[in-house]
Write a protein that holds these residues in place. Structure first.
Motif, PDB file in Angstrom:
ATOM      1  N   ASP A 148       0.848  -1.197   0.000  1.00 56.09           N
ATOM      2  CA  ASP A 148       0.000   0.000   0.000  1.00 56.09           C
ATOM      3  C   ASP A 148       0.877   1.237   0.000  1.00 56.09           C
ATOM      4  O   ASP A 148       0.983   1.946   0.996  1.00 56.09           O
ATOM      5  CB  ASP A 148      -0.922  -0.011   1.224  1.00 56.09           C
ATOM      6  CG  ASP A 148      -2.024   1.039   1.116  1.00 56.09           C
ATOM      7  OD1 ASP A 148      -2.075   1.754   0.089  1.00 56.09           O
ATOM      8  OD2 ASP A 148      -2.827   1.150   2.048  1.00 56.09           O
ATOM      9  N   ALA A 151      -0.540   4.696   1.083  1.00 58.26           N
ATOM     10  CA  ALA A 151      -0.626   5.026   2.500  1.00 58.26           C
ATOM     11  C   ALA A 151       0.734   5.366   3.085  1.00 58.26           C
ATOM     12  O   ALA A 151       0.823   6.082   4.087  1.00 58.26           O
ATOM     13  CB  ALA A 151      -1.241   3.861   3.270  1.00 58.26           C
ATOM     14  N   LEU A 177     -11.647   9.120  -3.900  1.00 59.42           N
ATOM     15  CA  LEU A 177     -11.854   7.775  -3.378  1.00 59.42           C
ATOM     16  C   LEU A 177     -10.589   7.239  -2.713  1.00 59.42           C
ATOM     17  O   LEU A 177     -10.628   6.718  -1.593  1.00 59.42           O
ATOM     18  CB  LEU A 177     -12.287   6.845  -4.512  1.00 59.42           C
ATOM     19  CG  LEU A 177     -12.613   5.404  -4.121  1.00 59.42           C
ATOM     20  CD1 LEU A 177     -13.784   5.370  -3.144  1.00 59.42           C
ATOM     21  CD2 LEU A 177     -12.938   4.580  -5.374  1.00 59.42           C
ATOM     22  N   GLN A 178      -9.465   7.387  -3.389  1.00 58.10           N
ATOM     23  CA  GLN A 178      -8.212   6.892  -2.803  1.00 58.10           C
ATOM     24  C   GLN A 178      -7.810   7.707  -1.587  1.00 58.10           C
ATOM     25  O   GLN A 178      -7.350   7.160  -0.581  1.00 58.10           O
ATOM     26  CB  GLN A 178      -7.099   6.917  -3.847  1.00 58.10           C
ATOM     27  CG  GLN A 178      -5.798   6.272  -3.389  1.00 58.10           C
ATOM     28  CD  GLN A 178      -5.960   4.801  -3.089  1.00 58.10           C
ATOM     29  OE1 GLN A 178      -6.507   4.045  -3.898  1.00 58.10           O
ATOM     30  NE2 GLN A 178      -5.499   4.369  -1.926  1.00 58.10           N
ATOM     31  N   SER A 180      -9.689   9.138   0.531  1.00 59.28           N
ATOM     32  CA  SER A 180     -10.515   8.794   1.684  1.00 59.28           C
ATOM     33  C   SER A 180      -9.988   7.560   2.403  1.00 59.28           C
ATOM     34  O   SER A 180     -10.295   7.335   3.576  1.00 59.28           O
ATOM     35  CB  SER A 180     -11.968   8.563   1.245  1.00 59.28           C
ATOM     36  OG  SER A 180     -12.092   7.358   0.486  1.00 59.28           O
ATOM     37  N   LYS A 181      -9.172   6.778   1.720  1.00 59.55           N
ATOM     38  CA  LYS A 181      -8.623   5.556   2.303  1.00 59.55           C
ATOM     39  C   LYS A 181      -7.214   5.751   2.841  1.00 59.55           C
ATOM     40  O   LYS A 181      -6.864   5.177   3.880  1.00 59.55           O
ATOM     41  CB  LYS A 181      -8.613   4.439   1.256  1.00 59.55           C
ATOM     42  CG  LYS A 181      -9.974   4.087   0.686  1.00 59.55           C
ATOM     43  CD  LYS A 181      -9.832   3.054  -0.426  1.00 59.55           C
ATOM     44  CE  LYS A 181     -11.174   2.723  -1.056  1.00 59.55           C
ATOM     45  NZ  LYS A 181     -11.020   1.744  -2.170  1.00 59.55           N
ATOM     46  N   THR A 182      -6.430   6.532   2.143  1.00 58.31           N
ATOM     47  CA  THR A 182      -4.998   6.563   2.469  1.00 58.31           C
ATOM     48  C   THR A 182      -4.425   7.958   2.677  1.00 58.31           C
ATOM     49  O   THR A 182      -3.220   8.100   2.837  1.00 58.31           O
ATOM     50  CB  THR A 182      -4.191   5.854   1.360  1.00 58.31           C
ATOM     51  OG1 THR A 182      -4.489   6.462   0.091  1.00 58.31           O
ATOM     52  CG2 THR A 182      -4.525   4.383   1.305  1.00 58.31           C
TER      53      THR A 182
END
Length: 222
Positions: A148, A151, A177-178, A180-182
């Motif tokens: 990942d 991140a 979208l990305q 919001s995750k990392t």
């Protein structure tokens, strides 16, 4: 011009490509003293796709022994370039329908159509045809990421405002979208098509220099 020891660019070229359309960008980077590399990925290397004569390819031939190359082999190719650089102290979303710029052949090998319209729409006709002639083929890539990096590392994204393959709105959705995750991306914009390495060369170089400079000065952190 001597090369900067603290800034190296390794370019992972797009599917269907060879390094050829990235040579102008590499030359522009090198003119700024920035070492640049763009290895040929096996996933679009006609010599690895069993198409016969690479100058007159048959995309419907049988699968090569072991099947088409996939992302693992592409990653190994890139890592083979990255590893010695790091040791020396230098430091994709699936779709269920085929987009209109893509053709699927007998065993799932993919090629592009109308490339001048979709990839090179900011270039003049002659240049668009020139670079379209360098495109190859690619299998459908299904490799799942095993790490990942988003991140772990500072991330930047150059939004291509005239991209006809991935419209600007979709690019921006992907970023959100990305992120919001990392974590947040540093977002840049440019008035280019899907191939800014040809249609916005100096801008790409300037953007890369700006991004790395902000990381070094702590303006961008993870």
């Amino acid at each position: 011009m001597s090369q900067r020891s603290d800034f190296v660019v390794v370019i992972c070229h797009g599917s269907f490509h060879t390094p050829a359309p990235y040579v102008p960008l590499m030359e522009a980077l090198q003119a700024r003293g920035i070492a640049a590399y763009c290895p040929q990925l096996p996933t679009s290397d006609l010599a690895r796709l069993n198409v016969g004569d690479v100058n007159n390819p048959d995309f419907n031939r049988e699968l090569p022994a072991g099947g088409y190359p996939q992302g693992e082999e592409a990653a190994e190719t890139v890592l083979a370039v990255l590893k010695p650089l790091v040791e020396a102290g230098k430091e994709r979303s699936s779709v269920t329908t085929r987009p209109p710029y893509m053709t699927e052949h007998k065993h799932g090998l993919l090629t592009l159509v109308d490339e001048e319209r979709y990839l090179f729409n900011c270039l003049d006709v002659a240049d668009a045809k020139k670079w379209a002639a360098t495109l190859t083929a690619s299998p459908d890539l299904t490799t799942k990421l095993k790490n990942d990096a988003y991140a772990a590392l500072p991330c930047g994204y150059l939004v291509l405002d005239q991209d006809r393959m991935i419209p600007r709105e979709l690019q921006e959705h992907m970023i959100r979208l990305q992120a919001s995750k990392t974590g947040d991306f540093t977002v840049y914009h440019c008035p280019a098509d899907h191939s800014p390495q040809l249609s916005w060369i100096q801008g790409v170089v300037d953007t890369a220099v700006d991004f790395v400079g902000k990381i070094k000065t702590g303006q961008i952190q993870k």
